[in-house]
Design a protein around this motif. Sequence first.
Motif, mmCIF file in Angstrom:
data_model
loop_
_atom_site.group_PDB
_atom_site.id
_atom_site.type_symbol
_atom_site.label_atom_id
_atom_site.label_comp_id
_atom_site.label_asym_id
_atom_site.label_seq_id
_atom_site.Cartn_x
_atom_site.Cartn_y
_atom_site.Cartn_z
ATOM 1 N N GLU A 32 44.958 -13.510 2.823
ATOM 2 C CA GLU A 32 43.546 -13.857 2.908
ATOM 3 C C GLU A 32 42.792 -12.755 3.637
ATOM 4 O O GLU A 32 43.341 -12.054 4.479
ATOM 5 C CB GLU A 32 43.406 -15.181 3.650
ATOM 6 N N ILE A 33 41.527 -12.608 3.309
ATOM 7 C CA ILE A 33 40.711 -11.553 3.907
ATOM 8 C C ILE A 33 39.950 -12.120 5.101
ATOM 9 O O ILE A 33 39.281 -13.145 4.992
ATOM 10 C CB ILE A 33 39.720 -10.972 2.876
ATOM 11 N N GLY A 34 40.086 -11.451 6.230
ATOM 12 C CA GLY A 34 39.436 -11.908 7.452
ATOM 13 C C GLY A 34 38.308 -10.983 7.872
ATOM 14 O O GLY A 34 38.235 -9.818 7.470
ATOM 15 N N LEU A 35 37.423 -11.505 8.716
ATOM 16 C CA LEU A 35 36.303 -10.731 9.247
ATOM 17 C C LEU A 35 36.226 -10.910 10.755
ATOM 18 O O LEU A 35 36.222 -12.042 11.256
ATOM 19 C CB LEU A 35 34.987 -11.193 8.619
ATOM 20 N N GLN A 36 36.185 -9.812 11.475
ATOM 21 C CA GLN A 36 35.889 -9.863 12.910
ATOM 22 C C GLN A 36 34.382 -10.094 13.041
ATOM 23 O O GLN A 36 33.566 -9.275 12.613
ATOM 24 C CB GLN A 36 36.325 -8.571 13.591
ATOM 25 N N LEU A 37 34.019 -11.223 13.628
ATOM 26 C CA LEU A 37 32.620 -11.635 13.650
ATOM 27 C C LEU A 37 31.729 -10.737 14.506
ATOM 28 O O LEU A 37 30.503 -10.806 14.396
ATOM 29 C CB LEU A 37 32.520 -13.085 14.129
ATOM 30 N N TYR A 38 32.324 -9.869 15.298
ATOM 31 C CA TYR A 38 31.524 -8.904 16.057
ATOM 32 C C TYR A 38 30.688 -8.035 15.114
ATOM 33 O O TYR A 38 29.634 -7.521 15.501
ATOM 34 C CB TYR A 38 32.437 -8.028 16.920
ATOM 35 N N ALA A 50 24.007 -20.418 9.351
ATOM 36 C CA ALA A 50 23.603 -19.621 8.199
ATOM 37 C C ALA A 50 24.448 -18.357 8.075
ATOM 38 O O ALA A 50 24.790 -17.935 6.960
ATOM 39 C CB ALA A 50 22.122 -19.251 8.313
ATOM 40 N N THR A 51 24.802 -17.764 9.205
ATOM 41 C CA THR A 51 25.617 -16.551 9.187
ATOM 42 C C THR A 51 27.014 -16.834 8.658
ATOM 43 O O THR A 51 27.532 -16.094 7.802
ATOM 44 C CB THR A 51 25.698 -15.944 10.598
ATOM 45 N N LEU A 52 27.634 -17.908 9.122
ATOM 46 C CA LEU A 52 28.983 -18.230 8.663
ATOM 47 C C LEU A 52 28.989 -18.664 7.201
ATOM 48 O O LEU A 52 29.967 -18.430 6.480
ATOM 49 C CB LEU A 52 29.588 -19.310 9.554
ATOM 50 N N GLU A 53 27.917 -19.268 6.758
ATOM 51 C CA GLU A 53 27.815 -19.607 5.336
ATOM 52 C C GLU A 53 27.856 -18.332 4.488
ATOM 53 O O GLU A 53 28.527 -18.278 3.448
ATOM 54 C CB GLU A 53 26.530 -20.375 5.064
ATOM 55 N N LYS A 54 27.167 -17.288 4.934
ATOM 56 C CA LYS A 54 27.157 -16.027 4.205
ATOM 57 C C LYS A 54 28.525 -15.350 4.251
ATOM 58 O O LYS A 54 28.937 -14.703 3.280
ATOM 59 C CB LYS A 54 26.082 -15.104 4.772
ATOM 60 N N VAL A 55 29.223 -15.491 5.365
ATOM 61 C CA VAL A 55 30.586 -14.951 5.474
ATOM 62 C C VAL A 55 31.488 -15.592 4.427
ATOM 63 O O VAL A 55 32.248 -14.907 3.726
ATOM 64 C CB VAL A 55 31.146 -15.181 6.890
ATOM 65 N N TYR A 60 35.279 -14.205 2.351
ATOM 66 C CA TYR A 60 36.208 -14.262 3.489
ATOM 67 C C TYR A 60 36.692 -15.696 3.701
ATOM 68 O O TYR A 60 35.941 -16.652 3.512
ATOM 69 C CB TYR A 60 35.520 -13.751 4.757
ATOM 70 N N THR A 61 37.954 -15.817 4.109
ATOM 71 C CA THR A 61 38.512 -17.135 4.411
ATOM 72 C C THR A 61 38.952 -17.250 5.868
ATOM 73 O O THR A 61 39.079 -18.356 6.385
ATOM 74 C CB THR A 61 39.722 -17.434 3.502
ATOM 75 N N TYR A 89 32.565 -24.582 6.032
ATOM 76 C CA TYR A 89 32.554 -23.446 5.105
ATOM 77 C C TYR A 89 33.958 -22.916 4.804
ATOM 78 O O TYR A 89 34.119 -21.791 4.329
ATOM 79 C CB TYR A 89 31.658 -22.330 5.664
ATOM 80 N N ASN A 90 34.954 -23.761 5.067
ATOM 81 C CA ASN A 90 36.345 -23.426 4.738
ATOM 82 C C ASN A 90 36.790 -22.104 5.363
ATOM 83 O O ASN A 90 37.483 -21.296 4.728
ATOM 84 C CB ASN A 90 36.534 -23.378 3.219
ATOM 85 N N LEU A 91 36.389 -21.911 6.609
ATOM 86 C CA LEU A 91 36.784 -20.725 7.356
ATOM 87 C C LEU A 91 37.761 -21.107 8.460
ATOM 88 O O LEU A 91 37.606 -22.145 9.100
ATOM 89 C CB LEU A 91 35.553 -20.054 7.977
ATOM 90 N N LYS A 92 38.749 -20.250 8.684
ATOM 91 C CA LYS A 92 39.743 -20.486 9.731
ATOM 92 C C LYS A 92 39.646 -19.379 10.782
ATOM 93 O O LYS A 92 39.718 -18.199 10.444
ATOM 94 C CB LYS A 92 41.150 -20.512 9.139
#
Length: 290
Positions: A32-38, A50-55, A60-61, A89-92
């Motif tokens: 799965e592809i991750g994003l460092q929220l920084y 709204a930001t996490l919805e766009k992520v 990204y998961t 938003y199905n994010l872990k």
Amino acid sequence: MISRRNFIVTTGLAATAVLAAPSFAFSMNKKEIGLQLYTLRDELPKDVKATLEKVSKAGYTNVETYGFSIKEQFWGLTPKELKKILDDYNLKAVSGHYNLGSFLYDGDKTELLASIEAAKILKSEFLTVPWVDEPFRRSIKDYKKIASRLNEAALLCQNSGLKLAYHNHDFEFQKYDGKTGYQVLLDQTDKDLVFFELDLYWVIYSGNDPVKLFNENPGRFKMWHVKDRDKVNPALNTEVGNGTIDFKTLFKEAKQSGMLHFFVEQENNFAVNSFESIQKSCNFISKNLI
């Protein structure tokens, strides 16, 4: 409960499917592809939801959090409130960067214990140390002290069902009497308790080779930061696939590294804005690297 007979039938069918369509085997192991929220530090405090919805919409998961403190929590949200939005938003949040207050320097566990509790609520796998302040990393002796603190924190994490990781920049590769601070951390920490999140950009920026680190310390680099180096100004980032780092070669060494998760991070030099940049990076990775 699945019966032994049904298990054999099911696994047999799965094996047949793999033989018939080799690409199916690859998709089963696709990371799965991750994003460092920084990366989105300017947007998150304004509107976390709204930001996490766009992520999520960008593909990204997984995410890696940053910025937790006892006073501010996560951008004004409690860990429970943040967990609810992530779930929506199905994010872990498989990892988080936690500064741990003054623990690395004086052993005060106040912020460490609060961070462990936050990471547990988010159901994270890793609690990651992101930084060491300059006055406390000026010698081999300093790095030995940091390693000892990491071992201590790792035990507390293990008791809470978490793993501890350490994230590097370039300063760890400065040499003291021929030995780098990073090597001290690798040598002086418990291999079964302390893991490493290798920031590929900073390793390369410092003049070192990630693959050499993988071969010398197999299995210890459970996470990566994936950010590219600008072609014109190496001190700047760029979208993954748009710079000078050969990620295809590095991803071939994922098994040797021990990599379980990776996170896109871009600290500056966005193409148009940070949202377009994370979309471009995600598109490149999904098409070319995994």
